[in-house]
Enzyme design. Structure first.
Site, mmCIF file in Angstrom:
data_model
loop_
_atom_site.group_PDB
_atom_site.id
_atom_site.type_symbol
_atom_site.label_atom_id
_atom_site.label_comp_id
_atom_site.label_asym_id
_atom_site.label_seq_id
_atom_site.Cartn_x
_atom_site.Cartn_y
_atom_site.Cartn_z
ATOM 1 N N GLU A 62 0.318 7.715 -3.707
ATOM 2 C CA GLU A 62 1.062 7.472 -2.472
ATOM 3 C C GLU A 62 2.205 8.470 -2.297
ATOM 4 O O GLU A 62 2.449 8.959 -1.185
ATOM 5 C CB GLU A 62 1.592 6.040 -2.455
ATOM 6 C CG GLU A 62 0.517 4.996 -2.265
ATOM 7 C CD GLU A 62 -0.259 5.178 -0.961
ATOM 8 O OE1 GLU A 62 0.377 5.182 0.109
ATOM 9 O OE2 GLU A 62 -1.487 5.349 -1.028
ATOM 10 N N HIS A 97 0.858 -1.184 0.000
ATOM 11 C CA HIS A 97 0.000 0.000 0.000
ATOM 12 C C HIS A 97 0.896 1.237 0.000
ATOM 13 O O HIS A 97 0.862 2.020 -0.923
ATOM 14 C CB HIS A 97 -0.944 -0.016 1.201
ATOM 15 C CG HIS A 97 -1.970 1.081 1.180
ATOM 16 N ND1 HIS A 97 -3.043 1.108 2.042
ATOM 17 C CD2 HIS A 97 -2.077 2.211 0.423
ATOM 18 C CE1 HIS A 97 -3.779 2.198 1.802
ATOM 19 N NE2 HIS A 97 -3.209 2.872 0.826
ATOM 20 N N HIS A 101 1.555 11.222 0.681
ATOM 21 C CA HIS A 101 2.307 10.843 1.873
ATOM 22 C C HIS A 101 3.784 11.243 1.840
ATOM 23 O O HIS A 101 4.290 11.827 2.795
ATOM 24 C CB HIS A 101 2.176 9.336 2.107
ATOM 25 C CG HIS A 101 0.765 8.882 2.326
ATOM 26 N ND1 HIS A 101 0.033 9.233 3.445
ATOM 27 C CD2 HIS A 101 -0.068 8.116 1.552
ATOM 28 C CE1 HIS A 101 -1.175 8.695 3.367
ATOM 29 N NE2 HIS A 101 -1.264 8.019 2.223
#
Length: 311
Positions: A170, A93, A174
């Protein structure tokens, strides 16, 4: 004069390269200038009480690093060759920089926003623009990192959209909130080397948490008939890491309505000494309550055969 502590820190980094726990970087450099951190005393994030002078050397603010994985049973793009790993390997993930209490921020640098479908599309009162430029897999190819691209297309698999869009999400959501991946940490900075460095770091961290093997060692394997308890799954992982992970569930609620019953994700929580790129993790128990039922039977479903990559 370089202190003994600094030499120890450098020796630890060099040892990781020699041992192969930090990935190799063929072609153009894609890693930060860690030499500048020789003069920073290594600290353990979230337990540190001193001021971080160089934010390239330790994740600031926050310092709770989550290595997160999915358990998907299909991709929705099988006809395009987008397949899942084997029947026991969890998919990547991401790697998330949370604050020490488990809260977080997101999309911290709009200038490095490569997400075609930002979610959420408003963060901290700022509208997040949709990215329309070249996809991030072209960044990887520009550095000649076909080894990285192959690994990502094997283990970092999206559901319902292309893999490259997932990777862009992602990084943008992040990685831009990790101070250690700021462009100022790379001298001289080559465009997109921070993106490549993040992807390499995510993979290196992922390899330290083989969730499928942890579960299988306790007899917990994907099954469409057998069910397991949340405690059994948590303890199977703890036996290897020393810490209770977060398991996330979807699907129907348990009979007593205390959580969902089909496991689909896991988060491994860590403090870190130095930058996350060095992988010096201290595993800690999850600070987030599981969405899985603590009392009901948990289903860890088999993958759809036609969705699995053939060896």
């Amino acid at each position: 004069m370089i202190s003994a502590t600094s030499f120890v820190g450098l020796a630890a980094v060099l040892a990781q390269f020699v041992a192969g726990t930090i990935p190799s970087f063929p072609g153009a450099p894609t890693f930060p200038d860690d030499l500048q951190c020789l003069f920073e005393k290594p600290v353990l994030s979230c337990e540190n009480t001193t001021t971080i002078k160089d934010t390239c050397c330790s994740p600031t603010p926050g310092g709770l690093v989550l290595q997160t994985q999915f358990w998907d049973t299909y991709t929705g793009l099988e006809d395009q060759g987008q397949l899942l790993p084997d029947n026991s390997t969890w998919g990547i993930h991401g790697l998330w920089p949370d604050f020490c209490d488990g809260s977080f921020t997101q999309y911290c640098d709009i200038s490095r926003q490569y997400d075609p479908h930002p979610s959420p599309n408003v963060s901290n009162g700022i509208n997040i623009p949709s990215y329309t430029g070249p996809t991030v897999d072209t960044f990887i190819k520009a550095f000649g990192r076909y080894d990285l691209l192959e690994y990502m297309n094997t283990f970092w698999i999206n559901q319902g959209d292309t893999n490259a869009h997932f990777w862009a999400h992602e990084f943008s959501k992040h990685a831009t909130c990790f101070s250690t991946f700021d462009t100022k940490c790379y001298e001289p900075y080559i465009e997109h080397e921070d993106v490549i460095n993040f992807f390499d770091t995510v993979i290196a961290a992922y390899k330290t948490f083989p969730t499928g093997k942890f579960l299988a060692s306790a007899g917990i394997v994907p099954s469409n008939s057998t069910t397991y308890s949340l405690a059994a799954m948590q303890n199977a992982v703890k036996a290897h890491t020393g810490a209770i992970p977060y398991f996330g569930c979807t699907g129907p609620e348990a009979p007593n309505k205390d959580g969902r019953t089909i496991v689909d994700e896991v988060w491994h929580f860590n403090y870190v000494i130095g930058s996350p790129q060095q992988l010096n993790f201290k595993h800690i128990d999850s600070v987030t309550t599981s969405s899985c039922s603590p009392t009901g039977p948990i289903r860890y479903l088999e993958r759809t055969p036609s969705s699995v990559r053939r060896k």
